[in-house]
Design a protein around this motif. Sequence first.
Motif, PDB file in Angstrom:
ATOM      1  N   GLU A  23     -22.285  12.551  10.659  1.00 58.83           N
ATOM      2  CA  GLU A  23     -23.059  13.517   9.889  1.00 58.83           C
ATOM      3  C   GLU A  23     -22.501  14.924  10.054  1.00 58.83           C
ATOM      4  OE1 GLU A  23     -25.748  10.530  12.047  1.00 58.83           O
ATOM      5  OE2 GLU A  23     -24.193  11.983  12.607  1.00 58.83           O
ATOM      6  N   LYS A  24     -22.442  15.657   8.964  1.00 57.33           N
ATOM      7  CA  LYS A  24     -22.010  17.048   9.020  1.00 57.33           C
ATOM      8  C   LYS A  24     -23.189  18.008   9.107  1.00 57.33           C
ATOM      9  CE  LYS A  24     -17.719  16.332   6.425  1.00 57.33           C
ATOM     10  NZ  LYS A  24     -16.941  16.717   5.212  1.00 57.33           N
ATOM     11  N   SER A  25     -24.380  17.540   8.737  1.00 54.34           N
ATOM     12  CA  SER A  25     -25.546  18.421   8.735  1.00 54.34           C
ATOM     13  C   SER A  25     -26.810  17.611   8.960  1.00 54.34           C
ATOM     14  CB  SER A  25     -25.645  19.181   7.410  1.00 54.34           C
ATOM     15  OG  SER A  25     -25.914  18.279   6.351  1.00 54.34           O
ATOM     16  N   LEU A  26     -27.898  18.308   9.256  1.00 57.37           N
ATOM     17  CA  LEU A  26     -29.181  17.647   9.493  1.00 57.37           C
ATOM     18  C   LEU A  26     -29.655  16.842   8.289  1.00 57.37           C
ATOM     19  CD1 LEU A  26     -31.040  20.533  11.357  1.00 57.37           C
ATOM     20  CD2 LEU A  26     -30.534  18.270  12.310  1.00 57.37           C
ATOM     21  N   LYS A  27     -29.355  17.311   7.096  1.00 57.31           N
ATOM     22  CA  LYS A  27     -29.839  16.619   5.902  1.00 57.31           C
ATOM     23  C   LYS A  27     -29.206  15.247   5.723  1.00 57.31           C
ATOM     24  CE  LYS A  27     -26.527  18.873   2.756  1.00 57.31           C
ATOM     25  NZ  LYS A  27     -26.400  19.809   1.612  1.00 57.31           N
ATOM     26  N   GLU A  28     -28.133  14.965   6.457  1.00 59.30           N
ATOM     27  CA  GLU A  28     -27.478  13.663   6.351  1.00 59.30           C
ATOM     28  C   GLU A  28     -28.019  12.635   7.344  1.00 59.30           C
ATOM     29  OE1 GLU A  28     -23.271  14.148   6.657  1.00 59.30           O
ATOM     30  OE2 GLU A  28     -23.163  15.566   4.997  1.00 59.30           O
ATOM     31  N   LEU A  29     -28.935  13.045   8.209  1.00 60.26           N
ATOM     32  CA  LEU A  29     -29.473  12.104   9.192  1.00 60.26           C
ATOM     33  C   LEU A  29     -30.281  11.005   8.528  1.00 60.26           C
ATOM     34  CD1 LEU A  29     -30.723  14.508  12.015  1.00 60.26           C
ATOM     35  CD2 LEU A  29     -28.707  13.033  12.067  1.00 60.26           C
ATOM     36  N   ASN A  30     -30.105   9.773   9.044  1.00 65.04           N
ATOM     37  CA  ASN A  30     -31.005   8.694   8.632  1.00 65.04           C
ATOM     38  C   ASN A  30     -31.224   7.763   9.817  1.00 65.04           C
ATOM     39  OD1 ASN A  30     -29.473   5.968   8.245  1.00 65.04           O
ATOM     40  ND2 ASN A  30     -28.104   7.494   7.319  1.00 65.04           N
ATOM     41  N   ALA A  31     -32.387   7.134   9.828  1.00 65.91           N
ATOM     42  CA  ALA A  31     -32.822   6.382  11.006  1.00 65.91           C
ATOM     43  C   ALA A  31     -31.903   5.221  11.321  1.00 65.91           C
ATOM     44  CB  ALA A  31     -34.253   5.893  10.798  1.00 65.91           C
ATOM     45  N   LYS A  32     -31.469   4.478  10.308  1.00 64.97           N
ATOM     46  CA  LYS A  32     -30.643   3.299  10.573  1.00 64.97           C
ATOM     47  C   LYS A  32     -29.303   3.689  11.195  1.00 64.97           C
ATOM     48  CE  LYS A  32     -28.561  -0.847   8.634  1.00 64.97           C
ATOM     49  NZ  LYS A  32     -27.285  -0.624   9.351  1.00 64.97           N
ATOM     50  N   ALA A  33     -28.666   4.732  10.671  1.00 66.18           N
ATOM     51  CA  ALA A  33     -27.378   5.146  11.214  1.00 66.18           C
ATOM     52  C   ALA A  33     -27.520   5.597  12.666  1.00 66.18           C
ATOM     53  CB  ALA A  33     -26.787   6.263  10.362  1.00 66.18           C
ATOM     54  N   LEU A  34     -28.607   6.317  12.964  1.00 64.77           N
ATOM     55  CA  LEU A  34     -28.842   6.741  14.347  1.00 64.77           C
ATOM     56  C   LEU A  34     -29.061   5.537  15.252  1.00 64.77           C
ATOM     57  CD1 LEU A  34     -31.204   9.787  13.732  1.00 64.77           C
ATOM     58  CD2 LEU A  34     -28.880   9.893  14.663  1.00 64.77           C
ATOM     59  N   ALA A  35     -29.869   4.584  14.795  1.00 65.21           N
ATOM     60  CA  ALA A  35     -30.145   3.391  15.601  1.00 65.21           C
ATOM     61  C   ALA A  35     -28.870   2.580  15.826  1.00 65.21           C
ATOM     62  CB  ALA A  35     -31.207   2.536  14.916  1.00 65.21           C
ATOM     63  N   ASP A  36     -28.035   2.492  14.800  1.00 68.37           N
ATOM     64  CA  ASP A  36     -26.779   1.748  14.938  1.00 68.37           C
ATOM     65  C   ASP A  36     -25.866   2.398  15.971  1.00 68.37           C
ATOM     66  OD1 ASP A  36     -27.584  -0.064  13.026  1.00 68.37           O
ATOM     67  OD2 ASP A  36     -26.377   0.801  11.409  1.00 68.37           O
ATOM     68  N   GLN A  37     -25.816   3.728  15.983  1.00 71.12           N
ATOM     69  CA  GLN A  37     -24.997   4.436  16.954  1.00 71.12           C
ATOM     70  C   GLN A  37     -25.474   4.159  18.383  1.00 71.12           C
ATOM     71  OE1 GLN A  37     -22.242   6.290  16.992  1.00 71.12           O
ATOM     72  NE2 GLN A  37     -21.849   6.059  14.801  1.00 71.12           N
ATOM     73  N   PHE A  38     -26.784   4.226  18.584  1.00 67.14           N
ATOM     74  CA  PHE A  38     -27.307   3.984  19.927  1.00 67.14           C
ATOM     75  C   PHE A  38     -27.111   2.529  20.344  1.00 67.14           C
ATOM     76  CE2 PHE A  38     -29.091   8.130  19.553  1.00 67.14           C
ATOM     77  CZ  PHE A  38     -29.302   8.560  20.853  1.00 67.14           C
ATOM     78  N   ALA A  39     -27.294   1.598  19.404  1.00 66.65           N
ATOM     79  CA  ALA A  39     -27.149   0.176  19.733  1.00 66.65           C
ATOM     80  C   ALA A  39     -25.750  -0.140  20.235  1.00 66.65           C
ATOM     81  CB  ALA A  39     -27.481  -0.679  18.514  1.00 66.65           C
ATOM     82  N   LEU A  40     -24.728   0.391  19.562  1.00 68.34           N
ATOM     83  CA  LEU A  40     -23.353   0.064  19.929  1.00 68.34           C
ATOM     84  C   LEU A  40     -22.817   0.941  21.059  1.00 68.34           C
ATOM     85  CD1 LEU A  40     -20.775  -1.545  19.419  1.00 68.34           C
ATOM     86  CD2 LEU A  40     -20.166   0.142  17.662  1.00 68.34           C
ATOM     87  N   ASN A  41     -23.085   2.238  20.996  1.00 71.38           N
ATOM     88  CA  ASN A  41     -22.413   3.174  21.898  1.00 71.38           C
ATOM     89  C   ASN A  41     -23.159   3.476  23.191  1.00 71.38           C
ATOM     90  OD1 ASN A  41     -19.978   3.768  20.444  1.00 71.38           O
ATOM     91  ND2 ASN A  41     -21.217   4.839  18.943  1.00 71.38           N
ATOM     92  N   SER A  42     -24.438   3.148  23.267  1.00 70.89           N
ATOM     93  CA  SER A  42     -25.144   3.383  24.532  1.00 70.89           C
ATOM     94  C   SER A  42     -25.898   2.147  25.033  1.00 70.89           C
ATOM     95  CB  SER A  42     -26.092   4.586  24.418  1.00 70.89           C
ATOM     96  OG  SER A  42     -26.980   4.442  23.347  1.00 70.89           O
ATOM     97  N   ILE A  43     -26.658   1.490  24.170  1.00 69.61           N
ATOM     98  CA  ILE A  43     -27.438   0.334  24.639  1.00 69.61           C
ATOM     99  C   ILE A  43     -26.517  -0.814  25.031  1.00 69.61           C
ATOM    100  CG2 ILE A  43     -29.165  -1.384  24.004  1.00 69.61           C
ATOM    101  CD1 ILE A  43     -30.402   0.746  22.144  1.00 69.61           C
ATOM    102  N   GLY A  44     -25.488  -1.083  24.223  1.00 66.94           N
ATOM    103  CA  GLY A  44     -24.563  -2.171  24.541  1.00 66.94           C
ATOM    104  C   GLY A  44     -23.907  -2.007  25.903  1.00 66.94           C
ATOM    105  N   PRO A  45     -23.257  -0.874  26.173  1.00 64.91           N
ATOM    106  CA  PRO A  45     -22.675  -0.687  27.511  1.00 64.91           C
ATOM    107  C   PRO A  45     -23.718  -0.735  28.622  1.00 64.91           C
ATOM    108  CG  PRO A  45     -21.711   0.866  25.961  1.00 64.91           C
ATOM    109  CD  PRO A  45     -22.834   0.185  25.237  1.00 64.91           C
ATOM    110  N   ALA A  46     -24.943  -0.261  28.341  1.00 58.77           N
ATOM    111  CA  ALA A  46     -25.997  -0.319  29.355  1.00 58.77           C
ATOM    112  C   ALA A  46     -26.322  -1.761  29.713  1.00 58.77           C
ATOM    113  CB  ALA A  46     -27.255   0.390  28.842  1.00 58.77           C
ATOM    114  N   LEU A  47     -26.327  -2.642  28.719  1.00 55.45           N
ATOM    115  CA  LEU A  47     -26.634  -4.042  28.976  1.00 55.45           C
ATOM    116  C   LEU A  47     -25.493  -4.734  29.721  1.00 55.45           C
ATOM    117  CD1 LEU A  47     -28.378  -4.931  25.599  1.00 55.45           C
ATOM    118  CD2 LEU A  47     -29.455  -4.576  27.834  1.00 55.45           C
ATOM    119  N   VAL A  48     -24.264  -4.279  29.525  1.00 56.40           N
ATOM    120  CA  VAL A  48     -23.162  -4.788  30.339  1.00 56.40           C
ATOM    121  C   VAL A  48     -23.328  -4.300  31.777  1.00 56.40           C
ATOM    122  CG1 VAL A  48     -20.669  -4.774  30.704  1.00 56.40           C
ATOM    123  CG2 VAL A  48     -21.576  -4.916  28.371  1.00 56.40           C
TER     124      VAL A  48
END
Length: 221
Positions: free
Chosen positions: A75-100
């Motif tokens: 995202e380049k700005s706040l207006k580009e935020l959306n819930a699914k994209a944020l959730a996908d980022q957390f699922a892959l980049n933080s939750i996944g490594p945490a579960l490992v």
Amino acid sequence: MENALIIGASGGIGTALSAALETRGVAVTPLSRRHDGIDLTDEDSISAALDPLDGPFDLIFVATGGLEIDGQRPEKSLKELNAKALADQFALNSIGPALVLKHAPRLLARDRRAVFAALSARVGSIGDNRFGGWYGYRAAKAALNQIVHTGAIELGRTHRQSICVALHPGTVETPLTARYARNHPTVPAPEAANNLLGVIDGLTPAQSGQFFDWAGKPVPW
């Protein structure tokens, strides 16, 4: 170092890490979505891949991550935020490594130096953020850094010689990074892998829980 587990071993950095370790004579257990079906967004998939492993490993390296997920650009700005994209980022980049990391106490060697490392990114540093943008990726990597820092505290209680760190590899040459590198210097994946292993080689348990770049310099939280 005798045994290493590489999660994300089919990616650019994961492949290079595996090759560099094998050159050193390290026995590498490579796991990836492409070859082994491990999906870091699915806890059952992670457990199915890790539960059969005995270890002990001297190094567990989570070399996974994603900047663009399902075609969603940073995202380049706040207006580009959306819930699914944020959730996908957390699922892959933080939750996944945490579960490992959840499996690390059982898999890491207890009687000698052992390292858990996860690929982070300098843009996940709150203190170093001067340009804004990239909300989801920045926030997910910042969350990963906190997970690594917290996990290091717990690991240190049972694994006195353990080291648990987040690592920034620099900008590695891939088709994806070519779109975003601009004037930033890039390095080939084999060079990035050797840089990261050099950092790991020099770390001590007293540095566990910290965030380092490819040159071994601390990155601010």
